[in-house]
Design a protein around this motif. Structure first.
Motif, PDB file in Angstrom:
ATOM      1  N   GLY A 195      -2.122  -0.672   1.562  1.00  0.00           N
ATOM      2  CA  GLY A 195      -2.526  -1.938   2.146  1.00  0.00           C
ATOM      3  C   GLY A 195      -1.811  -3.036   1.856  1.00  0.00           C
ATOM      4  O   GLY A 195      -1.814  -3.908   2.910  1.00  0.00           O
ATOM      5  N   VAL A 203      -6.734   0.855  -1.054  1.00  0.00           N
ATOM      6  CA  VAL A 203      -6.145   1.593   0.104  1.00  0.00           C
ATOM      7  C   VAL A 203      -5.003   2.221  -0.297  1.00  0.00           C
ATOM      8  O   VAL A 203      -3.952   1.541  -0.443  1.00  0.00           O
ATOM      9  N   VAL A 237      -9.019   5.695   0.622  1.00  0.00           N
ATOM     10  CA  VAL A 237      -9.657   4.501   0.831  1.00  0.00           C
ATOM     11  C   VAL A 237     -10.937   4.410   0.089  1.00  0.00           C
ATOM     12  O   VAL A 237     -11.757   5.384   0.134  1.00  0.00           O
TER      13      VAL A 237
END
Ligand SMILES: Cc1cc2nc3c(=O)[nH]c(=O)nc-3n(C[C@H](O)[C@H](O)[C@H](O)COP(=O)(O)OP(=O)(O)OC[C@H]3O[C@@H](n4cnc5c(N)ncnc54)[C@H](O)[C@@H]3O)c2cc1C
Ligand SMILES: Cc1cc2nc3c(=O)[nH]c(=O)nc-3n(C[C@H](O)[C@H](O)[C@H](O)COP(=O)(O)OP(=O)(O)OC[C@H]3O[C@@H](n4cnc5c(N)ncnc54)[C@H](O)[C@@H]3O)c2cc1C
Lengths: 483, 388
Positions: free
Chosen positions: B311, B228, B241
């Motif tokens: 992320g 991510v 992603v």
């Protein structure tokens, strides 16, 4: 009680209150062993810590007096890691059971060390999250113990061990200081002391708060049970699955004797006449799982599975797992006593090592039941004996030791998850050279120069930390931080 | 054993060089340098010798580029044993035909970014790769290590099996240690199968807050991405992603992702910035609790670029001649989110004006570890946190 220990006892009664101190001999006896029940030592004194300050006070008092101390969580360890010191203090963190925070957006939870493993998952469940490391003892073992042992479980094949899921620990070091290693962020500058602390079996300090990563519950989970004629066939299926690039959530194997025991104990109804069964679990995104699960069934069939049962729902899944999870205890049904061994081999050596174990068992007349994490080659041979028969225990010990030799000869390890503790310290030189062990102990000397933190564990011979030149390094300075 | 050299390490002149080709060679050199009280700086391919602070002295440059070779690729066990001087590109090339990869060293179709460096340099410098979201860092994949100590003793920890809790894990201590604890000569890694199929979904983001929100949404989704990543330029950027898996399963996941991200989210080729180092003469590395990333991005000047894992809340920030105040400000923002910012690379003027690493908790314990391993401070002295 030595005068030094009684002085520590007095100090701690004054500071923490008498109700946190156990010194009654009968009560002390209840702490004399962990899950390795054949080795017992009554602790000199027990402290029931309620918070980090209690732990720091207890450790500090020990450090001042040069008295050894040992941490204890739930006492389920299988290598004697929490075995007390007769002239020392056992510091119990089991009462530190607060879940300090569950933070789904950061994907973490902050818990005290006495929190039970499964309770972390329970607290995370409302958010669709869980704590991934799942030792079979997860209903009773503590996070502090998990950190010390770097515990794993059936699902660590895919998800990894405690070390992969703990990002921070508050620690009381053996000199009584409180430090924080790591935190909520994924990394910090400096040496990875957290990485060294996890798995150090309580020899580098006591953790008082743990930050764990939480894992998203999988969208889909599929579980199957496959019956094979032999462990060879089952082992071939394991290799075929892994060789195909599949990373299952778990692959567990049980041999005929282990199946017999589980059947006797919980009536799990595994395929009749199976020489081995595999429990294979695949999890992940739905579309992914369906595809992979079909491939796994193909491999099992191709390797000779004569029966494959696919769990249709959660109930059936629990049923499949019940046989596996009960296996250790179930062995009690077919043998009055047994030794739980824990060794690791490269998984490609599985068939060969299992065959060698069968020969070992036949030659010695000692029965060995196998139930293990096949996906990562972590064997748990249960070596059966009848303690009432003279010499039986010694013969079982011999077979158990010979199994470790097999692991080492195949390039494996003497422990995959239960730790070295007192139980296997003597075996360490079979796996590591003197220089290896000496180097590991440099870390210990850095944390615990006085050698008072869980002494006698892990290493067969303690290193004398000696005097490293403690000259003050004037040049070891940093430019002033500008705030 | 040693030859004279006029080389330099991050501006610090070197007197001798050595080019060992085996662990025992390295041990010989280190015994000799111990006897002669010479400071030693290891070099893999030399690409990151300016990370950390310049060493106080660098009498001997220990060139590990001759200590190469795959010792064993146990494909069935998904384990690789490799010598420290081996280029990471050799690792990739060795594993690819077997359908396997070291999740640190992947080269995705279309990727331009770095795959340079050696195995030992990668362990010692600990660079974060885009797959860390799913696979972690070097520490999470390194299962065994051989290290030569400052006094020339050779030690191993871990082994060649994935599951192993016998003894302390020295490998983790060596990750990111910038050559200050010992010389890595051999490493054993856990491997993963190369996924059958790969897809990328990208979406532009207009604020730090939006980047954080999307990263949280992905965390709570069932997409199970491998990466991510965020590319941030000034006051906005792109989130990309990476989804990997079986061919039959990937479409459903990317469709879900496009819906989840909304706006201009679409399936794209791997963006050209994927795993590209950020530009700038000063590179900061930042790690915060994931929800704190937005605040950090919003605190950055428009001239800054940042790239990393949205992320996990880890980014590299690229700047040109930043003031000390700016670095300290960013550091404070990060600290408010349980993280920090440190200088990976910068011109001398910047490094003199601000402490490269900032306040490091447990520094005194780190010093004690260093003193045990290298009491005479001969391995890259002064390079690491707190002048270790
Ligand atoms: C039936 C059964 C099944 C098991 N299955 C598994 C399994 O699948 N996988 C697995 O990995 N293990 C397994 N175990 C072993 C055991 O449960 C684990 O090792 C567990 O992590 C121990 O936790 P505990 O709280 O009981 O620790 P204890 O036994 O109390 O202590 C273990 C070690 O941790 C140290 N320690 C405890 N608390 C702290 C603290 N706060 N700070 C620092 N050190 C501390 C102790 O000093 C000791 O060295 C099993 C045990 C049983 C009885
Ligand atoms: C996953 C990944 C991500 C990457 N991300 C980036 C990035 O974002 N930006 C970028 O510019 N590059 C990146 N790279 C490249 C990477 O940073 C370098 O390849 C690597 O860190 C340094 O390798 P080297 O051999 O050039 O080491 P060197 O530059 O030679 O050495 C680096 C440091 O390690 C020490 N050292 C070297 N070898 C040893 C040894 N054997 N034992 C002990 N210490 C040693 C040195 O003394 C020095 O302190 C990435 C690489 C990977 C694999």
């Amino acid at each position: 009680m030595t005068p030094r220990l009684s002085a520590v006892g007095q100090t701690l009664r004054d500071r923490l209150g008498a109700q946190r101190i156990v010194d009654d001999p009968t009560e002390l006896e209840t702490y004399a062993c962990d899950g390795l029940a054949n080795i017992r030592v009554r602790p000199g004194l027990v402290v029931l810590a309620e918070n980090a300050a209690d732990v720091a006070a207890a450790v500090g008092a020990c450090a001042d007096a040069g008295v050894p101390f040992v941490a204890r969580g739930s006492g389920t360890g299988l290598s004697g890691g929490a075995l007390p010191h007769a002239e020392g203090v056992l510091i119990v963190t089991a009462r530190m059971r607060k879940i300090v925070a569950v933070d789904p957006d950061d994907g973490c939870a902050v818990v005290q060390p006495g929190v039970i493993n499964l309770d972390v998952t329970r607290a995370a469940a409302p958010y669709g999250l869980h704590y991934a490391p799942d030792p079979s003892s997860q209903q009773i073992c503590s996070i502090g113990g998990n950190v010390a042992e770097n515990s794993g479980g059936a699902h660590c094949l895919k998800y990894g061990f405690t070390a992969h899921h703990v990002t921070g620990c508050s620690v009381v070091t053996p000199d009584g200081e409180q430090v924080r290693l790591g935190g909520r962020a994924a990394e910090y500058p400096g040496y990875d002391l957290l990485g060294a602390f996890i798995g150090s079996e309580g020899t580098l300090g006591i953790t008082t708060e743990v930050t764990v990563r939480l894992t998203r519950d999988a969208e889909s989970v599929r579980t199957l049970l496959a019956g094979f004629e032999s462990t060879d066939d089952a082992g071939a299926a394991v290799s075929a699955i892994i060789g195909d690039g599949v990373v299952p959530a778990a692959i567990e194997m049980m041999d005929a004797l282990a199946i017999e025991a589980a059947e006797a104990a919980v009536g799990c109804g595994y395929p009749a006449g199976a020489g081995a069964v595999l429990v294979v679990e695949i999890d992940g995104p739905l579309a992914e799982v369906e595809h992979t699960f079909a491939a796994v069934q193909e491999h099992c069939r191709a390797c000779g599975a004569f029966e494959i049962r696919v769990a249709a729902d959660d109930n059936e899944r629990t049923l499949i797992w019940r046989g596996r999870k009960s296996a250790f205890a179930a062995v009690g049904r077919i043998s009055p006593n047994y030794i739980v061994q824990d060794g690791v081999i490269p998984r490609t050596a599985l068939p060969e090592v299992l065959r060698a174990m069968t020969e070992l068992s036949a030659a010695s007349g000692v029965r060995v039941a196998n139930v293990f994490h096949a996906g990562d080659g972590n064997l748990h041979p249960l070596v059966l004996f009848d303690g009432r028969v003279e010499g039986a225990e010694e013969r079982a010990e011999e077979v158990s030791g010979a199994i470790l030799d097999l692991c080492i000869a195949h390039g494996g390890s003497i422990t995959g998850e239960h730790g070295v503790g007192v139980d296997k310290a003597k075996h360490m030189p079979r796996m590591f050279t003197d220089d290896d062990l000496d180097t590991m102990q440099l870390v210990r000397c850095a944390f615990d120069p006085a050698g008072i933190c869980n002494p006698g564990k892990v290493f067969p011979t303690p290193r004398l930390c000696g005097e490293v030149p403690r000259v003050h390094h004037a040049e070891e300075t940093t430019p002033a931080e500008i705030f | 054993m040693l030859t004279e050299s006029s080389d330099a390490v991050d501006g610090v002149p070197v007197r001798y060089a050595a080019r060992p080709t085996s662990t025992s060679d390295v041990a010989d050199v280190l015994r000799h340098t111990a006897a002669e009280n010479l400071a030693v700086v290891a070099r893999g391919s030399g690409s990151k010798l300016s990370w950390g602070r310049p060493p106080e002295r660098a009498d001997v440059l220990l060139d590990l580029s001759g200590l190469t070779g795959i010792v064993d690729h146990a494909a069935g066990d998904l384990v690789l044993r490799v010598r420290a001087g081996t280029p990471m590109s050799t690792v990739v090339d060795t594993l690819a035909p077997a359908g396997q990869r070291l999740a640190l060293a992947t080269r995705l179709a279309g990727q331009r970014g770095p795959l340079g460096g050696t195995v030992g340099g990668t362990i010692a410098a600990n660079p974060p790769g885009p797959l860390r979201y799913a696979y972690g860092m070097v520490r999470d994949l390194l299962i065994g290590v051989t290290v030569v100590r400052a006094d020339g003793a050779v030690a191993h920890s871990g082994g060649a099996v994935v599951k192993n809790v016998a003894g302390y894990d020295l490998g983790k201590l060596l990750c990111g240690s910038l050559g200050t604890l010992g010389i890595v000569t051999e490493a054993v890694f856990r491997l993963h199968p190369t996924p059958e199929s790969t897809a990328v979904v990208a979406k532009t983001v207009g604020s730090g807050d939006e980047a954080t929100r999307l990263a949280v949404a992905i965390r709570h989704s069932q997409v199970a991405p491998s990466g991510v990543e965020l590319n941030w330029t000034g006051s906005g950027g792109t989130i990309a992603v990476l989804v990997e898996g079986v061919a039959g399963g990937i479409e459903a996941r990317t469709d879900a992702l496009v819906g989840l991200l909304g706006g201009d989210a679409e399936i794209t080729a791997l963006p050209d910035w994927w795993h590209e180092p950020v530009a700038g003469n000063t590179i900061l590395r930042a790690a915060v609790a994931p929800t704190g990333l937005g605040a950090l991005l919003d605190a950055m000047p428009d001239s800054a670029v940042a790239r990393g894992c949205a992320g996990l809340g880890t980014v590299h920030i690229g700047l040109i001649n930043p003031s000390a105040d700016l670095i300290v400000t960013l550091r404070k923002v990060a600290q408010a989110h349980d993280g920090t910012v440190w200088v990976e690379q910068a011109p001398a003027a910047v490094r003199q004006a601000v402490d490269s690493f900032g306040p490091v908790p447990a520094l005194s314990l780190m010093r004690r570890v260093k003193r045990q391993f290298d009491p005479d401070r001969r391995l890259s002295p002064g390079r690491f946190v707190g002048g270790i």
